[in-house]
Design a protein around this motif. Sequence first.
Motif, mmCIF file in Angstrom:
data_model
loop_
_atom_site.group_PDB
_atom_site.id
_atom_site.type_symbol
_atom_site.label_atom_id
_atom_site.label_comp_id
_atom_site.label_asym_id
_atom_site.label_seq_id
_atom_site.Cartn_x
_atom_site.Cartn_y
_atom_site.Cartn_z
ATOM 1 N N ASN A 1 4.926 3.665 1.781
ATOM 2 C CA ASN A 1 4.882 5.120 1.707
ATOM 3 C C ASN A 1 6.293 5.690 1.563
ATOM 4 O O ASN A 1 7.202 5.352 2.318
ATOM 5 N N ARG B 1 3.242 6.560 -10.376
ATOM 6 C CA ARG B 1 1.951 6.890 -9.790
ATOM 7 C C ARG B 1 1.752 6.124 -8.485
ATOM 8 O O ARG B 1 2.268 5.023 -8.313
ATOM 9 N N ARG B 2 1.014 6.744 -7.590
ATOM 10 C CA ARG B 2 0.727 6.086 -6.311
ATOM 11 C C ARG B 2 -0.367 5.036 -6.525
ATOM 12 O O ARG B 2 -1.479 5.357 -6.950
ATOM 13 N N GLU B 3 -0.054 3.784 -6.238
ATOM 14 C CA GLU B 3 -1.004 2.688 -6.406
ATOM 15 C C GLU B 3 -0.744 1.607 -5.363
ATOM 16 O O GLU B 3 0.335 1.524 -4.771
ATOM 17 N N ASP B 4 -1.775 0.788 -5.175
ATOM 18 C CA ASP B 4 -1.658 -0.374 -4.307
ATOM 19 C C ASP B 4 -1.479 -1.610 -5.183
ATOM 20 O O ASP B 4 -1.985 -1.680 -6.307
ATOM 21 N N LYS C 1 0.827 -1.210 0.000
ATOM 22 C CA LYS C 1 0.000 0.000 0.000
ATOM 23 C C LYS C 1 0.860 1.258 0.000
ATOM 24 O O LYS C 1 1.965 1.288 0.526
ATOM 25 N N ASN C 2 0.301 2.289 -0.625
ATOM 26 C CA ASN C 2 0.842 3.657 -0.560
ATOM 27 C C ASN C 2 2.163 3.853 -1.289
ATOM 28 O O ASN C 2 2.830 4.873 -1.113
ATOM 29 N N GLY C 3 2.586 2.883 -2.088
ATOM 30 C CA GLY C 3 3.853 3.024 -2.793
ATOM 31 C C GLY C 3 3.722 3.781 -4.095
ATOM 32 O O GLY C 3 2.628 3.931 -4.647
ATOM 33 N N MET C 4 4.846 4.268 -4.591
ATOM 34 C CA MET C 4 4.904 4.924 -5.896
ATOM 35 C C MET C 4 5.343 3.864 -6.908
ATOM 36 O O MET C 4 6.486 3.403 -6.900
ATOM 37 N N TYR D 1 9.593 3.407 -3.774
ATOM 38 C CA TYR D 1 9.257 3.024 -5.129
ATOM 39 C C TYR D 1 8.982 1.524 -5.182
ATOM 40 O O TYR D 1 9.715 0.731 -4.584
ATOM 41 N N ASP E 1 -6.028 1.694 -7.100
ATOM 42 C CA ASP E 1 -6.375 2.365 -5.848
ATOM 43 C C ASP E 1 -7.390 1.516 -5.097
ATOM 44 O O ASP E 1 -8.531 1.358 -5.531
#
Length: 527
Positions: free
Chosen positions: A52, A22-25, A9-12, A55, A38
């Motif tokens: 968080n 892009r920020r995606e899970d 979660k919350n990674g780029m 990358y 998302d």
Amino acid sequence: MAHYDILIKNGMVIDGKRGRIRREDVGINNDKIKFIGDLAGESSAELEIDANGKYVAPGFIDLTNHSDAHWRIFSSSGQESMLYQGVTTILGGNCGISLAPLISGKDIEGLEKWVNVSEININWQTMDEFLEEMEKQKLGVNFATLVGHGTLRHGIVKDNSPVSAAEINQMRLLLDRSIKAGAFGFSTSLGAIYEKSASPEEVIELLKVAAEHNAFSKHHLRNEGMNILPSVSEIISFARESGANCQISHLKAVGRRGGEHVQDVLNLISQAREEGLKITADVFPYTSTGSDLFMLLPAWVLEEGKDAILEQIRDQEKRKSLILSLKELTLHFERIIIASVARGALAVAGKTLLEIAEDAGKAPEEVMLDLLDINELRVSIFNEIIKKEDIEKFIIQEYAMVASDGAGYALADASKKDLPHPRSFGAFPKVFADFVKEKKLFGWEDAVYKMSGFPALVLGLKDRGILEKGAMADVTIFNPENIQDQATYKNPFQLAKGMEWVIVNGRPIIENGVFTGALNGKILKKF
């Protein structure tokens, strides 16, 4: 409510396809990516990773790897030094040497530069049998292989002479069977002693077999110095005549004379690609080569095999002529570091030839020949003969990708008095640190593509090297702030930093920077 084995979660996310960051899970079940996007709704997971500020990228694919030829795929099966770089898949069988097919036990003699062949156990001959044996091994990374030209020749051509039409057909048959058994293609090293006598027709006929299977081929240039231009031209002609996909392994220009031709090489490759030929290359980011000391001998000495070279060194009159020729070459002995020796004199590892000569009170040419004599040519070196600006010119090309040209090690191997090239520990993070962060030659997306999606594309792996739904769950999570190589030539056994999680086929093998020993690599096959 969606449930996953692993939820990142919350990674780029860097997808390996040069898509924007892009920020995606990322949700993983079993060995595949089941969700990417998302996760706005409720979800649960056996393992949830908060990425968080990090990358999230595909596992990297090392197309020029020598863990097989150096026997590290067996002795260091965890491949920690590769995993800490983010590498989850390695390709063996490079530079003309593979572990199969073998016509007889003697065919494995091509490994004697790196391993004592009398101490290893070979219980296979065909590619089928080799891959079956490999599937019994527990590996930290995925493993694929090519078929080495030198290995084929060892089995068919006993006296290193030009081959007959019948012998070419025998090699074609072996290569065809090996690719059908799962090998991804074919490799050459036409500057090597055992491949020097191969005719263009021989190589082209073998490449045609690779092309028939839409397989891959890789080529160690015949010469990377003053004759780099005709050597590149040779590979281009192979691609033109055979229709095969030809990749130049560890593309570099060595020495002053090689460096003079860099722009001509770039022009030549660009023209070939504009012609429609399938030419690609891989590059490692170091200014020193890792090679064999005997390869610095004059060209006229290298024309014959090992026994003839040793005779030149051991015969006192011939040795005098050899020393005179070495002096004329004006080698930079202060830049040549001894990496490993086969027997005795272990204290020389890490020293330059000049330092060893000064300690012994001898001329460096004499010391060089003494080391080759004692070790029966099995001396490896680091030689600082590549300009960093030339590396940069090669690596920014659209057809260039990143590869280590190294092998996988464990930190425990440091006690064995063998100094691996630092690329075995730091090639991929060094590209991030030097070329993305410091020099800004290209962005993170392009760098990751050169390490994952691009090598997967040329090798023909459709479900690795990318982050998308349905792809195999080879995933890296790293900190862009501190991703960095740490290995040096004199102290190479230092793992890269910044790689916090590495997942291989859906199972973490590095967790919060700690190697777990969960060996989950697979043997990959072409068919």
